[in-house]
Design an enzyme around this catalytic site. Structure first.
Site, PDB file in Angstrom:
ATOM      1  CB  CYS A 102      -0.579   2.487   4.031  1.00 50.37           C
ATOM      2  SG  CYS A 102      -2.074   1.865   3.308  1.00 50.37           S
ATOM      3  CG  ASP A 103       3.224   1.065   4.425  1.00 48.95           C
ATOM      4  OD1 ASP A 103       2.737   1.507   5.475  1.00 48.95           O
ATOM      5  OD2 ASP A 103       3.045  -0.100   4.021  1.00 48.95           O
TER       6      ASP A 103
ATOM      7  CB  CYS B 105      -0.922  -0.021   1.223  1.00 46.94           C
ATOM      8  SG  CYS B 105      -1.911   1.466   1.363  1.00 46.94           S
TER       9      CYS B 105
END
Ligand code: NAP
Length: 301
Positions: free
Chosen positions: A133-134, A130
């Site tokens: 997200c990261d 992701c």
């Protein structure tokens, strides 16, 4: 005894709950993880009617609140089995058993892995599924993205504004992604395209340090990276229902636009069914259709 149990609290499942509640049916939504499904990882949604821009998290949270306000019960338990007892269905979770008249399976899909031996142990230590997200963890660093679909290309585009260098590794020399996204990415000076190649080894001590990339012609290249973003598609989460409803070879539920499965009283909605276009708008559309047909089914029992 509920009228309808919905398995999955993503956009399809929650929309189904809204339609079922508005038809005055009692509704239980069972979700294994968190509400919102995969859309929660999308940074910016631009293709859903009415909202010009909305984050996946805000979209999912609004939908969750709307569903709760209409009186649907939402319980966070993983469904492991469904038993067809004729006019009644039994839905089994890791903690409880629930009864209902109709079920809507809206379980979506999970990330496909590369299948490399140390892939799982490196999640959070250089491997991610992701980018939104990261991605922020890789500011000024070198990353690689694997895949040739919309997700991979959009991830690479997103990461090119954060990381100093982005490698885009694809197993062919043509992309599935939309042409406009491919063109946008090609304009980025810090993105290097590696075609006809797959990641064949992850080199790590504590964290991922480099990847081995093998070309179709057999040549092997080792690339030092701080992070590897895997975006090679998704796998439908239907394995627990294979004994009850027919799936195709790839594991998608055999159901058409009416969202009816091969088992009476069991409906499906969203990315886990066979369909041409897997988008937020088609997932919510499925939710409406599945709930409407589940309500009709119950009213005719
Ligand atoms: P996808 O379209 O299925 O693409 C997966 C990509 O990964 C393909 O290019 C495939 O290569 C490659 N791949 C599969 N297995 C692999 C493996 N083992 N090793 C290396 N490469 C592998 O998946 P997606 O990009 O996640 O998209 C899923 C759906 O969501 C699509 O319908 C997509 O259009 C949609 N989506 C839409 C948007 C948007 O509208 N903004 C954004 C994201 C996703 P091949 O091409 O060679 O098969």
């Amino acid at each position: 005894m509920y009228d309808i149990i919905i398995v999955g609290a993503g956009p399809a499942g929650l929309t189904a709950a809204i339609y079922a509640r508005r038809a005055q049916k009692s509704v239980l939504v069972l979700e294994a993880k968190s509400y919102g499904g995969q859309i929660i990882n999308t940074l910016d949604i631009e293709n859903y009617p009415v909202e010009e821009h909305i984050s996946g998290f805000d979209f999912a949270t609004k939908l969750y609140k709307q569903t709760k306000a209409l009186g649907a019960e939402i319980v966070f338990e993983k469904v492991v089995d469904i038993n067809d007892l004729g006019n009644t269905k039994e839905v089994v979770t890791t903690k409880n058993k629930y009864s209902c008249k109709a079920v809507i399976i809206a379980t979506g899909s999970e990330d496909r892995k590369l299948g490399l031996s140390n892939e799982d142990e490196l999640v959070g230590k250089g491997i991610s599924y992701c980018a939104t997200c990261d991605g922020a963890f890789y500011k000024g660093k070198t990353v690689a993205v694997v895949g040739g679909g919309n997700t991979a290309l959009e991830d690479a585009l997103y990461l090119s504004d954060i990381a100093s260098k982005v490698y885009l590794i694809h197993r062919r020399d043509e992309f599935r992604a939309e042409e406009t996204t491919v063109e946008q990415l090609k304009k980025k000076e810090n993105v290097e395209f590696i075609y006809n190649s797959t990641v064949t080894k992850l080199n790590a001590s504590e964290r991922l340090e480099s990847i081995e990339v093998t070309n179709k012609d057999g040549s092997v290249r080792t690339i030092e990276v701080n992070g590897l973003f895997v975006a090679v598609g998704r796998i439908p989460e239907n394995q627990n229902f294979a004994k009850l409803i027919e799936l195709d070879n790839a594991g998608y539920v055999k159901a058409g636009e009416d969202c009816k499965t091969t088992c009476k009283g069991i409906f499906t909605a969203g990315d886990n069914r066979i369909k041409e276009v897997r988008q937020l708008v088609t997932a919510t559309g499925d939710g409406a259709v599945a709930a409407t047909n589940a309500v009709k089914y119950i009213n005719n029992l």
